[in-house]
Design a protein around this motif. Structure first.
Motif, PDB file in Angstrom:
ATOM      1  N   LEU A  60      -2.657 -19.055 -16.243  1.00 15.77           N
ATOM      2  CA  LEU A  60      -1.590 -18.084 -15.960  1.00 15.77           C
ATOM      3  C   LEU A  60      -0.365 -18.840 -15.451  1.00 15.77           C
ATOM      4  O   LEU A  60      -0.230 -19.102 -14.261  1.00 15.77           O
ATOM      5  CB  LEU A  60      -2.066 -17.077 -14.896  1.00 15.77           C
ATOM      6  N   PRO A  61       0.560 -19.210 -16.359  1.00 17.71           N
ATOM      7  CA  PRO A  61       1.678 -20.061 -15.965  1.00 17.71           C
ATOM      8  C   PRO A  61       2.618 -19.448 -14.929  1.00 17.71           C
ATOM      9  O   PRO A  61       3.326 -20.162 -14.247  1.00 17.71           O
ATOM     10  CB  PRO A  61       2.440 -20.309 -17.279  1.00 17.71           C
ATOM     11  N   ASP A  62       2.628 -18.103 -14.827  1.00 22.00           N
ATOM     12  CA  ASP A  62       3.592 -17.510 -13.890  1.00 22.00           C
ATOM     13  C   ASP A  62       2.988 -17.198 -12.526  1.00 22.00           C
ATOM     14  O   ASP A  62       3.626 -16.569 -11.687  1.00 22.00           O
ATOM     15  CB  ASP A  62       4.223 -16.246 -14.495  1.00 22.00           C
ATOM     16  N   ILE A  63       1.768 -17.659 -12.293  1.00 25.93           N
ATOM     17  CA  ILE A  63       1.151 -17.439 -10.975  1.00 25.93           C
ATOM     18  C   ILE A  63       1.174 -18.750 -10.190  1.00 25.93           C
ATOM     19  O   ILE A  63       0.437 -19.687 -10.519  1.00 25.93           O
ATOM     20  CB  ILE A  63      -0.305 -16.934 -11.115  1.00 25.93           C
TER      21      ILE A  63
ATOM     22  N   GLU B   6      -7.100 -23.062 -26.675  1.00 34.83           N
ATOM     23  CA  GLU B   6      -6.299 -22.143 -25.853  1.00 34.83           C
ATOM     24  C   GLU B   6      -5.815 -21.006 -26.743  1.00 34.83           C
ATOM     25  O   GLU B   6      -5.141 -21.233 -27.739  1.00 34.83           O
ATOM     26  CB  GLU B   6      -5.057 -22.859 -25.303  1.00 34.83           C
ATOM     27  N   LEU B   7      -6.166 -19.793 -26.364  1.00 29.76           N
ATOM     28  CA  LEU B   7      -5.734 -18.614 -27.115  1.00 29.76           C
ATOM     29  C   LEU B   7      -4.660 -17.895 -26.310  1.00 29.76           C
ATOM     30  O   LEU B   7      -4.915 -17.441 -25.187  1.00 29.76           O
ATOM     31  CB  LEU B   7      -6.918 -17.673 -27.349  1.00 29.76           C
ATOM     32  N   GLY B   8      -3.456 -17.810 -26.866  1.00 31.35           N
ATOM     33  CA  GLY B   8      -2.369 -17.138 -26.164  1.00 31.35           C
ATOM     34  C   GLY B   8      -2.412 -15.643 -26.419  1.00 31.35           C
ATOM     35  O   GLY B   8      -2.449 -15.206 -27.565  1.00 31.35           O
ATOM     36  N   ILE B   9      -2.444 -14.871 -25.345  1.00 27.79           N
ATOM     37  CA  ILE B   9      -2.322 -13.414 -25.494  1.00 27.79           C
ATOM     38  C   ILE B   9      -0.835 -13.099 -25.421  1.00 27.79           C
ATOM     39  O   ILE B   9      -0.186 -13.398 -24.419  1.00 27.79           O
ATOM     40  CB  ILE B   9      -3.087 -12.649 -24.388  1.00 27.79           C
ATOM     41  N   PRO B  10      -0.258 -12.530 -26.499  1.00 27.30           N
ATOM     42  CA  PRO B  10       1.194 -12.352 -26.519  1.00 27.30           C
ATOM     43  C   PRO B  10       1.692 -11.423 -25.419  1.00 27.30           C
ATOM     44  O   PRO B  10       1.019 -10.464 -25.044  1.00 27.30           O
ATOM     45  CB  PRO B  10       1.462 -11.762 -27.913  1.00 27.30           C
ATOM     46  N   PHE B  11       2.891 -11.746 -24.938  1.00 30.84           N
ATOM     47  CA  PHE B  11       3.516 -10.985 -23.858  1.00 30.84           C
ATOM     48  C   PHE B  11       5.007 -10.883 -24.170  1.00 30.84           C
ATOM     49  O   PHE B  11       5.595 -11.813 -24.724  1.00 30.84           O
ATOM     50  CB  PHE B  11       3.274 -11.704 -22.517  1.00 30.84           C
ATOM     51  N   SER B  12       5.607  -9.757 -23.797  1.00 20.61           N
ATOM     52  CA  SER B  12       7.003  -9.505 -24.174  1.00 20.61           C
ATOM     53  C   SER B  12       8.011 -10.393 -23.438  1.00 20.61           C
ATOM     54  O   SER B  12       9.133 -10.569 -23.886  1.00 20.61           O
ATOM     55  CB  SER B  12       7.342  -8.034 -23.913  1.00 20.61           C
ATOM     56  N   ASP B  13       7.610 -10.977 -22.300  1.00 21.46           N
ATOM     57  CA  ASP B  13       8.561 -11.798 -21.544  1.00 21.46           C
ATOM     58  C   ASP B  13       7.878 -13.066 -21.040  1.00 21.46           C
ATOM     59  O   ASP B  13       7.691 -13.253 -19.833  1.00 21.46           O
ATOM     60  CB  ASP B  13       9.111 -10.971 -20.365  1.00 21.46           C
ATOM     61  N   PRO B  14       7.495 -13.964 -21.961  1.00 22.41           N
ATOM     62  CA  PRO B  14       6.719 -15.161 -21.554  1.00 22.41           C
ATOM     63  C   PRO B  14       7.623 -16.245 -20.955  1.00 22.41           C
ATOM     64  O   PRO B  14       8.163 -17.083 -21.655  1.00 22.41           O
ATOM     65  CB  PRO B  14       6.096 -15.615 -22.881  1.00 22.41           C
ATOM     66  N   THR B  15       7.775 -16.221 -19.634  1.00 21.21           N
ATOM     67  CA  THR B  15       8.792 -17.041 -18.957  1.00 21.21           C
ATOM     68  C   THR B  15       8.624 -18.545 -19.117  1.00 21.21           C
ATOM     69  O   THR B  15       9.590 -19.289 -19.008  1.00 21.21           O
ATOM     70  CB  THR B  15       8.803 -16.707 -17.448  1.00 21.21           C
ATOM     71  N   ALA B  16       7.421 -19.020 -19.364  1.00 24.86           N
ATOM     72  CA  ALA B  16       7.220 -20.477 -19.472  1.00 24.86           C
ATOM     73  C   ALA B  16       7.425 -20.977 -20.898  1.00 24.86           C
ATOM     74  O   ALA B  16       7.382 -22.173 -21.148  1.00 24.86           O
ATOM     75  CB  ALA B  16       5.820 -20.862 -18.992  1.00 24.86           C
ATOM     76  N   GLU B  17       7.638 -20.042 -21.823  1.00 21.29           N
ATOM     77  CA  GLU B  17       7.655 -20.453 -23.228  1.00 21.29           C
ATOM     78  C   GLU B  17       9.074 -20.693 -23.751  1.00 21.29           C
ATOM     79  O   GLU B  17      10.007 -19.979 -23.404  1.00 21.29           O
ATOM     80  CB  GLU B  17       6.991 -19.380 -24.114  1.00 21.29           C
ATOM     81  N   GLY B  18       9.171 -21.692 -24.624  1.00 23.91           N
ATOM     82  CA  GLY B  18      10.415 -21.930 -25.334  1.00 23.91           C
ATOM     83  C   GLY B  18      10.530 -20.983 -26.512  1.00 23.91           C
ATOM     84  O   GLY B  18       9.653 -20.136 -26.738  1.00 23.91           O
ATOM     85  N   PRO B  19      11.598 -21.133 -27.311  1.00 27.41           N
ATOM     86  CA  PRO B  19      11.852 -20.187 -28.403  1.00 27.41           C
ATOM     87  C   PRO B  19      10.729 -20.092 -29.436  1.00 27.41           C
ATOM     88  O   PRO B  19      10.459 -19.016 -29.965  1.00 27.41           O
ATOM     89  CB  PRO B  19      13.145 -20.708 -29.039  1.00 27.41           C
TER      90      PRO B  19
END
Length: 258
Positions: A122-125, A44-57
């Protein structure tokens, strides 16, 4: 059988997650080669995003580091294209809808397919809104991976029925991160999926030790680990590759004989 489903064929799959561009894209590329060799079955390759709502710190800060370091979607596509010359394992992108919208949905998905990506997470869909991406994914031969959570309850069968590649079972409520204890009845969630469709199920969110991986993979078809790997990248920075490879090997070895 899709390329993603092949990762689970006849074995329990170990699925590591890394944030592209943390600590740098050059290190990410080396990490992929190392973890492929260490026994990863799907990456799994994460494409960085400024507001990743499913992610912890842990992953949130990794995204910030990657973006500050200049990781862009185009640079990540170019990196995957190079990786594909050497690595045949299935690879999926995990990112957020805004990353795709801002790039242009069809442009993003067609590019992803062209460089050799096999699927999208896509965790936010939510399931109810997946059609706008799912149609394009099917057109270009990508699996849009569905997620189910402990609160999905009656929706699990509905989600499973239309799932592609594998089903991502979220082990715990809340965001990603290392957890001491996973108390969700994963077996019950997976049972509901399999009643409807014969599709692999992998468990993620919170797995960090070989013991947890064994417990989860015993009831599922695979284990997904992100935060524990991203922590190693944060700890060792540019020198992280051997440490991550060693960790991936220990996790894969733990579930190899299940």
């Amino acid at each position: 059988m899709s390329k993603i489903a092949e990762a689970f064929d006849g074995k329990k799959a170990f699925i590591p997650f890394i944030t592209c561009g943390d600590p740098s894209l050059e290190v990410t590329e080396r990490l992929v080669y190392a973890i492929a060799e260490a026994g990863a079955d799907l990456i799994e390759l994460g494409i960085p995003f400024s507001d990743p709502t499913a992610e912890g710190p842990v992953i949130m800060v990794a995204d910030e580091r990657a973006l500050a370091g200049g990781a862009t979607t185009d640079k990540i596509f170019a990196m995957v294209k190079r990786i594909r010359e050497k690595v045949t394992l299935p690879m999926v992108f995990m990112t957020y809808a805004n990353v795709i919208y801002s790039y242009g949905s069809e442009r993003f998905i067609s590019q992803a397919a062209a460089v050799g990506i096999d699927g999208l997470i896509l965790p936010d869909i939510p399931f109810e809104e997946k059609d706008e991406f799912d149609g394009i994914c099917k057109q270009y031969g990508l699996d849009l991976v569905s997620m189910i959570a402990p609160t999905s309850n009656d929706r699990i069968r509905m989600i499973a029925k239309e799932a592609n590649g594998f089903v991502y079972c979220v082990s715990s409520l809340g965001v990603t991160g290392v957890r001491q204890e996973i108390t969700t009845d994963i077996g019950a969630m997976i049972h509901l999926v399999k009643e409807v469709k014969d599709i692999p199920c992998a468990v993620g969110f919170g797995i960090s030790t070989p013991e947890q991986a064994v417990r989860m993979a015993a009831v599922a078809d695979g284990a997904i680990v992100g935060s524990a790997i991203v922590k190693l990248c944060a700890q060792y920075g540019e020198e992280c590759v051997p440490y991550v490879a060693e960790y991936v090997k220990s996790m894969k070895d733990a579930i190899r004989d299940l």
